[in-house]
Design a protein around this motif. Structure first.
Motif, mmCIF file in Angstrom:
data_model
loop_
_atom_site.group_PDB
_atom_site.id
_atom_site.type_symbol
_atom_site.label_atom_id
_atom_site.label_comp_id
_atom_site.label_asym_id
_atom_site.label_seq_id
_atom_site.Cartn_x
_atom_site.Cartn_y
_atom_site.Cartn_z
ATOM 1 N N GLN A 1 0.826 -1.204 0.000
ATOM 2 C CA GLN A 1 0.000 0.000 0.000
ATOM 3 C C GLN A 1 0.865 1.262 0.000
ATOM 4 O O GLN A 1 0.573 2.231 -0.718
ATOM 5 N N ALA A 2 1.939 1.230 0.811
ATOM 6 C CA ALA A 2 2.835 2.387 0.876
ATOM 7 C C ALA A 2 3.543 2.602 -0.455
ATOM 8 O O ALA A 2 3.679 3.740 -0.934
ATOM 9 N N MET A 3 3.983 1.516 -1.104
ATOM 10 C CA MET A 3 4.672 1.631 -2.377
ATOM 11 C C MET A 3 3.748 2.141 -3.468
ATOM 12 O O MET A 3 4.149 2.962 -4.304
ATOM 13 N N ARG A 4 2.526 1.650 -3.485
ATOM 14 C CA ARG A 4 1.584 2.105 -4.518
ATOM 15 C C ARG A 4 1.233 3.576 -4.331
ATOM 16 O O ARG A 4 1.108 4.320 -5.300
ATOM 17 N N ALA A 5 1.082 3.984 -3.070
ATOM 18 C CA ALA A 5 0.813 5.405 -2.807
ATOM 19 C C ALA A 5 2.007 6.258 -3.224
ATOM 20 O O ALA A 5 1.843 7.342 -3.804
ATOM 21 N N TYR A 6 3.209 5.749 -2.956
ATOM 22 C CA TYR A 6 4.424 6.470 -3.335
ATOM 23 C C TYR A 6 4.559 6.562 -4.849
ATOM 24 O O TYR A 6 4.886 7.625 -5.396
ATOM 25 N N ALA A 7 4.275 5.457 -5.540
ATOM 26 C CA ALA A 7 4.344 5.449 -7.005
ATOM 27 C C ALA A 7 3.327 6.417 -7.603
ATOM 28 O O ALA A 7 3.620 7.123 -8.575
ATOM 29 N N MET A 8 2.133 6.473 -7.022
ATOM 30 C CA MET A 8 1.119 7.412 -7.505
ATOM 31 C C MET A 8 1.574 8.854 -7.311
ATOM 32 O O MET A 8 1.351 9.707 -8.173
ATOM 33 N N THR A 9 2.241 9.113 -6.187
ATOM 34 C CA THR A 9 2.761 10.464 -5.937
ATOM 35 C C THR A 9 3.824 10.831 -6.969
ATOM 36 O O THR A 9 3.819 11.934 -7.519
ATOM 37 N N LEU A 10 4.732 9.883 -7.246
ATOM 38 C CA LEU A 10 5.768 10.135 -8.250
ATOM 39 C C LEU A 10 5.144 10.403 -9.624
ATOM 40 O O LEU A 10 5.552 11.329 -10.330
ATOM 41 N N ALA A 11 4.173 9.579 -9.999
ATOM 42 C CA ALA A 11 3.535 9.738 -11.308
ATOM 43 C C ALA A 11 2.822 11.080 -11.403
ATOM 44 O O ALA A 11 2.884 11.771 -12.433
ATOM 45 N N ASN A 12 2.147 11.456 -10.330
ATOM 46 C CA ASN A 12 1.423 12.727 -10.325
ATOM 47 C C ASN A 12 2.372 13.913 -10.457
ATOM 48 O O ASN A 12 2.131 14.836 -11.243
ATOM 49 N N ARG A 13 3.481 13.863 -9.734
ATOM 50 C CA ARG A 13 4.417 14.992 -9.760
ATOM 51 C C ARG A 13 5.225 15.031 -11.067
ATOM 52 O O ARG A 13 5.561 16.109 -11.542
ATOM 53 N N MET A 14 5.495 13.861 -11.630
ATOM 54 C CA MET A 14 6.152 13.846 -12.936
ATOM 55 C C MET A 14 5.207 14.401 -13.992
ATOM 56 O O MET A 14 5.631 15.147 -14.884
ATOM 57 N N ALA A 15 3.912 14.062 -13.900
ATOM 58 C CA ALA A 15 2.925 14.570 -14.854
ATOM 59 C C ALA A 15 2.807 16.091 -14.750
ATOM 60 O O ALA A 15 2.728 16.795 -15.767
ATOM 61 N N LEU A 16 2.825 16.617 -13.533
ATOM 62 C CA LEU A 16 2.767 18.069 -13.339
ATOM 63 C C LEU A 16 4.011 18.742 -13.917
ATOM 64 O O LEU A 16 3.924 19.821 -14.519
ATOM 65 N N PHE A 17 5.153 18.101 -13.721
ATOM 66 C CA PHE A 17 6.398 18.632 -14.284
ATOM 67 C C PHE A 17 6.326 18.668 -15.811
ATOM 68 O O PHE A 17 6.691 19.674 -16.441
ATOM 69 N N LEU A 18 5.822 17.598 -16.415
ATOM 70 C CA LEU A 18 5.730 17.537 -17.880
ATOM 71 C C LEU A 18 4.747 18.582 -18.415
ATOM 72 O O LEU A 18 4.948 19.118 -19.514
#
Length: 267
Positions: A230-247
């Motif tokens: 659960q912690a890893m999936r939440a972390y991965a979602m955070t990374l994906a969200n912030r990478m998407a915002l950066f792009l």
């Protein structure tokens, strides 16, 4: 060659110079008098007089010469400086996007100048943004996660460059400065996650265990394993969200006139 014409002020100067040149030709050639002006003999005499030709001709010649030297001495060097500055800024952005796109584990070790700014094509950025938004909804694979971590590792080594090159953006335009500040802010948010990766049971759980390849004993009955996943999936979602915002901010940067979207290999 005429990229400077995309700027409204420069385009007006360029058109004004050609209008002045057309007027100079009319003054010097002395075209035939139109029928509608033949009732104004005084005006015709004045327009065809030698003093009028000398005064107006000299003024127009001076305007044209001033514009020519402005282009030669000021505008051409300015355009070259701006193009070089934009290319340098694009190289820094491209290093992060390339590390993410090509899952380059050691991409942050490469020289910035070796990156291909063609990767910043807006259609390519849009493709990655859509894919990341899809991941947030459908879930991650090990490869998806490692791509994000590669991008994050490169961001960790480049975040200081993002901040340090703001003066370069000031040499282009206020719009570029504002967009670079916004882009740097998104880079900062992405970078903040660098040391936040969850660690499960003293390192017994690995990334592949959370994203589809558990081993014996790693199931829903194992509370620590479930908590780690659960912690890893939440972390991965955070990374994906912030990478998407950066792009998104990178895409906005590439959309600026001037041109940030110059994808030439060399400035």
């Amino acid at each position: 060659m005429l990229e400077f014409l995309k700027d409204k002020f420069e385009r007006r100067l360029f058109i004004g110079a050609w209008i002045a040149f057309a007027c100079l030709l009319m003054v010097k050639i002395k075209l035939a008098v139109p029928e509608v002006m033949k009732d104004w003999p005084g005006l015709i005499t004045m327009l065809q007089s030698k003093p009028f030709e000398d005064i107006v001709g000299d003024l127009l010649t001076g305007l044209i010469a001033a514009y020519f030297f402005y282009v030669l001495i000021d505008l051409v060097p300015k355009v070259k400086r701006e193009k070089s500055a934009i290319h340098t800024l694009n190289l820094i952005i491209a290093s992060v996007v390339d590390a993410y796109e090509n899952e380059r584990t050691f991409g942050h070790f490469d020289l910035i100048s070796l990156n291909d700014v063609g990767i910043l094509d807006r259609s390519n950025l849009s493709k990655h943004w859509k894919y990341l938004n899809g991941l947030i909804k459908k879930g991650f694979t090990v490869s998806d996660y490692y791509k994000l971590r590669c991008g994050l590792a490169c961001m960790d080594s480049r975040i200081h460059e993002f901040r340090a090159v703001l003066p370069l953006a000031t040499t282009i335009s206020p719009e570029h400065v504002l967009q670079w500040l916004q882009l740097t802010d998104r880079a900062r948010l992405f970078h903040e996650e660098f040391n936040n990766q969850p660690v499960g049971l003293d390192g017994c759980f690995e990334v592949q265990h959370a994203f589809g390849h558990p081993t014996t004993g790693m199931d829903e009955s194992n509370d620590r394993y479930v908590e780690y996943c659960q912690a890893m999936r939440a972390y991965a979602m955070t990374l994906a969200n912030r990478m998407a915002l950066f792009l998104l901010e990178v895409d906005a940067w590439m959309a600026l006139p001037g041109k940030s979207s110059s994808l030439d290999a060399n400035p």
